[in-house]
Design an enzyme around this catalytic site. Structure first.
Site, PDB file in Angstrom:
ATOM      1  N   ASN A   1     -23.555 -45.160 -18.254  1.00  0.00           N
ATOM      2  CA  ASN A   1     -21.980 -44.497 -18.774  1.00  0.00           C
ATOM      3  C   ASN A   1     -22.583 -43.553 -19.619  1.00  0.00           C
ATOM      4  O   ASN A   1     -22.304 -42.674 -20.456  1.00  0.00           O
ATOM      5  CB  ASN A   1     -21.899 -46.089 -19.343  1.00  0.00           C
ATOM      6  CG  ASN A   1     -22.407 -46.226 -20.650  1.00  0.00           C
ATOM      7  OD1 ASN A   1     -23.636 -46.017 -21.011  1.00  0.00           O
ATOM      8  ND2 ASN A   1     -22.049 -46.832 -21.541  1.00  0.00           N
TER       9      ASN A   1
ATOM     10  N   ASP B   1     -33.854 -47.872 -30.759  1.00  0.00           N
ATOM     11  CA  ASP B   1     -32.619 -49.262 -30.754  1.00  0.00           C
ATOM     12  C   ASP B   1     -33.320 -50.660 -30.600  1.00  0.00           C
ATOM     13  O   ASP B   1     -34.248 -51.015 -30.210  1.00  0.00           O
ATOM     14  CB  ASP B   1     -31.697 -48.940 -30.186  1.00  0.00           C
ATOM     15  CG  ASP B   1     -32.627 -48.235 -28.662  1.00  0.00           C
ATOM     16  OD1 ASP B   1     -33.372 -48.715 -28.580  1.00  0.00           O
ATOM     17  OD2 ASP B   1     -31.198 -48.672 -27.692  1.00  0.00           O
TER      18      ASP B   1
ATOM     19  N   GLU C   1     -22.811 -45.625 -27.795  1.00  0.00           N
ATOM     20  CA  GLU C   1     -21.483 -45.530 -26.074  1.00  0.00           C
ATOM     21  C   GLU C   1     -21.159 -44.318 -26.751  1.00  0.00           C
ATOM     22  O   GLU C   1     -20.845 -43.771 -27.098  1.00  0.00           O
ATOM     23  CB  GLU C   1     -21.678 -46.664 -26.487  1.00  0.00           C
ATOM     24  CG  GLU C   1     -22.609 -48.092 -25.909  1.00  0.00           C
ATOM     25  CD  GLU C   1     -23.348 -48.363 -24.788  1.00  0.00           C
ATOM     26  OE1 GLU C   1     -22.558 -47.902 -24.692  1.00  0.00           O
ATOM     27  OE2 GLU C   1     -23.302 -49.636 -24.830  1.00  0.00           O
TER      28      GLU C   1
ATOM     29  N   HIS D   1     -24.854 -43.123 -22.337  1.00  0.00           N
ATOM     30  CA  HIS D   1     -25.553 -43.772 -23.550  1.00  0.00           C
ATOM     31  C   HIS D   1     -26.510 -43.168 -23.319  1.00  0.00           C
ATOM     32  O   HIS D   1     -27.624 -42.960 -23.302  1.00  0.00           O
ATOM     33  CB  HIS D   1     -25.421 -45.175 -23.651  1.00  0.00           C
ATOM     34  CG  HIS D   1     -26.765 -46.016 -22.932  1.00  0.00           C
ATOM     35  ND1 HIS D   1     -25.713 -47.645 -23.192  1.00  0.00           N
ATOM     36  CD2 HIS D   1     -27.840 -45.932 -22.602  1.00  0.00           C
ATOM     37  CE1 HIS D   1     -26.757 -47.986 -22.329  1.00  0.00           C
ATOM     38  NE2 HIS D   1     -27.307 -47.306 -22.166  1.00  0.00           N
TER      39      HIS D   1
HETATM   40  C1  F6R Z   1     -33.463 -48.076 -24.349  1.00  0.00           C
HETATM   41  C2  F6R Z   1     -32.597 -46.758 -24.798  1.00  0.00           C
HETATM   42  C3  F6R Z   1     -31.415 -47.465 -23.197  1.00  0.00           C
HETATM   43  C4  F6R Z   1     -32.095 -47.147 -22.356  1.00  0.00           C
HETATM   44  C5  F6R Z   1     -31.051 -46.838 -20.827  1.00  0.00           C
HETATM   45  C6  F6R Z   1     -31.724 -46.522 -19.660  1.00  0.00           C
HETATM   46  O1  F6R Z   1     -33.921 -47.797 -25.473  1.00  0.00           O
HETATM   47  O2  F6R Z   1     -31.780 -47.114 -26.099  1.00  0.00           O
HETATM   48  O3  F6R Z   1     -30.803 -46.046 -23.793  1.00  0.00           O
HETATM   49  O4  F6R Z   1     -32.777 -45.620 -22.425  1.00  0.00           O
HETATM   50  O5  F6R Z   1     -30.127 -47.740 -21.076  1.00  0.00           O
HETATM   51  O6  F6R Z   1     -31.876 -47.792 -19.526  1.00  0.00           O
HETATM   52  P1  F6R Z   1     -33.041 -48.075 -17.859  1.00  0.00           P
HETATM   53  O7  F6R Z   1     -34.039 -46.895 -17.998  1.00  0.00           O
HETATM   54  O8  F6R Z   1     -33.478 -49.207 -18.005  1.00  0.00           O
HETATM   55  O9  F6R Z   1     -32.333 -47.368 -16.993  1.00  0.00           O
END
Ligand code: F6R
Length: 249
Positions: A142, A74, A149, A144
């Site tokens: 959450n 992303d 989301e 995701h």
């Molecule tokens: C990042 C992504 C997100 C993260 C998620 C966890 O490219 O796609 O889904 O993997 O938000 O983020 P952290 O590791 O910062 O808790």
């Protein structure tokens, strides 16, 4: 939800985030070293930072990433690749410039331009590379995955999405003072992610335990995007004791 086979992830629980990073890096290195054209799906965020540090160390010790092609999950929409909050910038700093990957082989979706065109082109580039062999995945509090989301369709493809306020708040610390976290992002879809041949999901810290519980101990539902991983036969979940608290797999 139509009837489909459900799978449990292969779970590995380790004592510390450092041990998790070492294990995940080992899995990626084995994958890279045993394939002629390793195609990786990559994630950003805090969790994989220690994994990238270990991959960079492996490169300094002799491992080559010259045959690797990678696709990030992303990117924030509206940010150019030089913006300090952009995932393209994160990837250059923490991985691409630390190893010997060839220029143009580390793909990050573009946060600029026409999102529909960019989304289609990104999917086509993944397909042209032969699909993703190993997808590194984190999980949001959450539930995701990528920036899919809650509410995202399980067959969604790469597209522009609106970020949850909780995601924007969680990621605000990655942005310079006074700059706003964008409201939109371009992300691989859940359907795109599920096409990876192998998925390594990494989670550390108690804050992720509820999301993991919802992902693997409740029936798959759009309310928890990561629960779509129950539809994939080859998910490896590597987490620390904190994140694993709610799991009985
Ligand atoms: C990042 C992504 C997100 C993260 C998620 C966890 O490219 O796609 O889904 O993997 O938000 O983020 P952290 O590791 O910062 O808790």
């Amino acid at each position: 939800m139509t009837q489909r086979a459900l799978y449990r992830p292969a779970l590995v629980v380790l004592e510390s985030p450092e041990a998790v990073a070492a294990e995940v890096a080992q899995r990626i290195l084995r994958f890279v070293e045993t394939r002629a054209h390793p195609v990786l799906g990559l994630a950003t965020g805090r969790t994989p930072l220690a994994v990238y540090a270990r991959l960079a160390a492996a490169h300094r010790a002799g491992t080559s990433f010259a045959a690797v092609e990678s696709f990030n999950l992303d990117e924030y929409f509206g940010l150019g690749p030089a913006h300090p909050g952009a995932f393209a910038c994160y990837m250059r700093r923490h991985f691409f410039e630390q190893v010997d990957m060839l220029a143009g082989h580390g793909h990050v979706p573009s946060g600029l331009g026409d999102p529909a065109l960019e989304a289609r082109a990104y999917e086509a580039t993944i397909a042209a590379a032969g699909g993703i062999g190993l997808q590194l995945l984190g999980i949001g509090r959450n539930g995701h995955i990528g920036f899919n989301e809650p509410g995202s369709e399980f067959d969604s493809r790469t597209r522009i999405v609106t970020l949850d306020e909780s995601t924007r708040r969680a990621n605000a610390k990655d942005f310079p003072e006074g700059t706003e976290v964008p409201r939109e992002a371009i992300t691989m879809g859940i359907g795109t992610i599920l096409e990876a041949r192998r998925i390594v999901l990494v989670a550390t810290g108690e804050a992720k335990s509820e999301a993991l519980h919802a992902a693997f101990h409740r029936p798959p539902s759009r309310g928890c995007p990561a629960s779509a991983l129950q539809l994939h036969p080859r998910v490896e979940l590597v987490c620390d004791v904190g994140a694993a608290q709610g799991l009985r797999l």
